[in-house]
Design a protein around this motif. Structure first.
Motif, short mmCIF file in Angstrom:
data_model
loop_
_atom_site.label_atom_id
_atom_site.label_comp_id
_atom_site.label_asym_id
_atom_site.label_seq_id
_atom_site.Cartn_x
_atom_site.Cartn_y
_atom_site.Cartn_z
N MET A 1 -46.89 24.06 -34.56
CA MET A 1 -48.09 24.46 -34.16
C MET A 1 -48.60 23.07 -33.18
N SER B 1 -52.85 25.57 -29.65
CA SER B 1 -53.66 25.72 -30.72
C SER B 1 -54.99 25.66 -30.06
N SER C 1 -47.94 26.43 -41.25
CA SER C 1 -46.84 25.83 -41.74
C SER C 1 -46.05 26.55 -42.78
N THR D 1 -43.66 16.62 -35.19
CA THR D 1 -44.51 17.74 -35.60
C THR D 1 -45.72 17.39 -36.44
N ASP E 1 -43.31 24.53 -38.70
CA ASP E 1 -44.11 25.59 -38.25
C ASP E 1 -43.89 27.01 -38.66
#
Length: 306
Positions: A1, A135, A154, A182, A229
Motif C-alpha cells: 500500500m 492510496s 495487508s 513498507t 501488502d
C-alpha cells in the motif's frame, strides 16, 4: 500500500536462493530457479481484444492528442514493474489496466517511469494520469482527482499447507519477515509489543531490503510468516508456484485511485467512464484474476471519502 513517499520493490527475480539474501536493489519478474524455489514468469492480460467505446471516447478533451501518458513507478510488483525478457518492459496489473483504458478510449498508451513521489506533482504537465498504487487519502484528493479502482490491505503468508499450524489471530512467538520501508515495517514492532503486553512471547522481526528476500526466506524456512501488502503477498503465491499461501484474511483495506489533474474534468470523466466500463464488463476482475490477486472494486468512484 503506497502510503509512504516510496515503497521498495517486490518480485522473485533471477536465482531464488534458499540460503542467502540477494540484497537486490531492483528486481524483475520471472527468472531462473535454484534449489526448491522456482520463480514463475510474470502473467499478462491480453488487452488487444478490448473494443473502443465511442460514447466514452467522445468524453475526451477536444485537444487530446491521442496518447495517454501514464506516470508510474515501475518498482512495485505485481502492480507495476520492469519485466519482460529484457527486464525493461513495463509490466504489472496497473500497466495492463492502463492499456485496457487506452483500448476503451481508442488511445495509445505511453507508460512513463518516474520516482513515486514525483508523479503527482507532474500530473497535468508531464503525465495525463498516474496509475501507480496510489492510496486515496484526503491530502492527495486536495491536490488531484482520484478515481477508485482497487482495494489493498495487508496479509500474512506462510509456507504452503501451513506446516507450523499458525493462526493469523495469534502470531506471538513467531519469526516474521517484512520489507523495510513498507507500512507493515511501520507496525510490526507494535504487534510484537502487544504480545509482550499480554504476557506472550514477542515476535522476532527480520527486516529485508527487498521483498524477494522476504519471500525467499519464507520458502526456505528462515522465517515463519511474511507480512506484506495484500496483492504482494498473493502474487508471491503465483511467483513461487504455490510454495507459499495466504494466512487469514486481508486486513486494513483502503482504496487506491487513478490520479488526474483537477483542472482536467473532461479527461477525468473519460477515464472514470472507461474504468466503470471495464468493471461492468467483468474485464477488471478477469485482469486481476490473471495476476492471481484480489481487490477489484465494482464502482469507479471519484474522490471517495476515506
Amino acid at each position: 500500500m503506497r502510503r509512504l513517499p516510496v515503497l521498495a520493490t517486490f518480485a522473485l527475480a533471477g536465482a531464488l536462493s534458499l540460503t542467502a539474501c540477494t540484497n537486490a536493489v531492483s528486481e524483475g519478474a520471472g527468472g531462473a530457479s535454484t534449489g526448491d524455489a522456482t520463480a514463475a514468469a510474470a502473467p499478462s492480460y491480453d488487452t488487444s481484444k478490448i473494443a473502443k467505446v465511442d460514447d466514452i471516447a467522445a468524453k475526451l478533451p477536444a485537444d487530446f492528442d491521442g496518447t495517454l501518458t501514464v506516470g508510474a513507478n515501475l518498482q512495485y510488483a505485481p502492480a507495476e514493474f520492469f519485466g519482460g525478457a529484457d527486464g525493461q518492459t513495463p509490466t504489472g496489473y496497473d500497466v495492463d489496466l492502463a492499456n485496457a483504458l487506452g483500448q476503451v478510449l481508442g488511445a495509445k498508451v505511453e507508460i512513463a517511469h518516474a520516482e513515486f513521489a514525483s508523479i503527482i506533482p507532474g500530473i497535468g504537465t508531464q503525465y495525463d494520469a498516474g496509475i501507480s498504487s496510489f492510496s486515496i487519502n484526503p491530502e492527495r484528493v486536495a491536490e488531484v482527482d482520484m478515481i477508485s479502482y482497487i482495494s489493498a490491505g495487508s496479509t500474512y503468508s506462510v509456507q504452503a499447507g501451513n506446516p507450523k499450524g499458525l493462526d493469523a489471530a495469534d502470531l506471538c512467538g513467531t519469526t516474521m519477515g517484512v520489507q523495510t520501508g513498507t507500512v507493515q515495517d511501520e507496525v510490526v514492532d507494535q504487534l510484537s509489543a502487544d504480545c509482550e503486553a499480554k504476557g506472550a512471547d514477542p515476535i522476532e522481526v527480520l527486516r529485508y531490503n527487498s521483498q524477494a528476500d522476504v519471500t525467499t526466506n519464507l520458502v526456505g524456512g528462515k522465517i515463519d510468516v511474511m507480512y506484506a501488502d495484500s496483492q504482494v503477498g498473493q502474487y508471491a503465491e503465483v511467483q513461487t508456484q504455490g510454495k507459499v499461501e495466504q494466512l487469514g484474511e486481508v486486513t486494513d483495506t483502503a482504496p487506491q485511485g487513478i490520479v488526474v489533474a483537477k483542472d482536467d474534468p473532461e479527461l477525468t470523466a473519460a477515464l472514470q467512464a472507461a474504468m466503470q466500463h471495464l468493471m461492468d464488463e467483468g474485464v477488471w476482475q478477469d485482469l486481476l484474476d490473471t495476476w492471481g490477486v484480489s481487490g477489484a472494486l465494482d464502482t469507479a468512484e471519484l474522490n471517495p471519502t476515506v
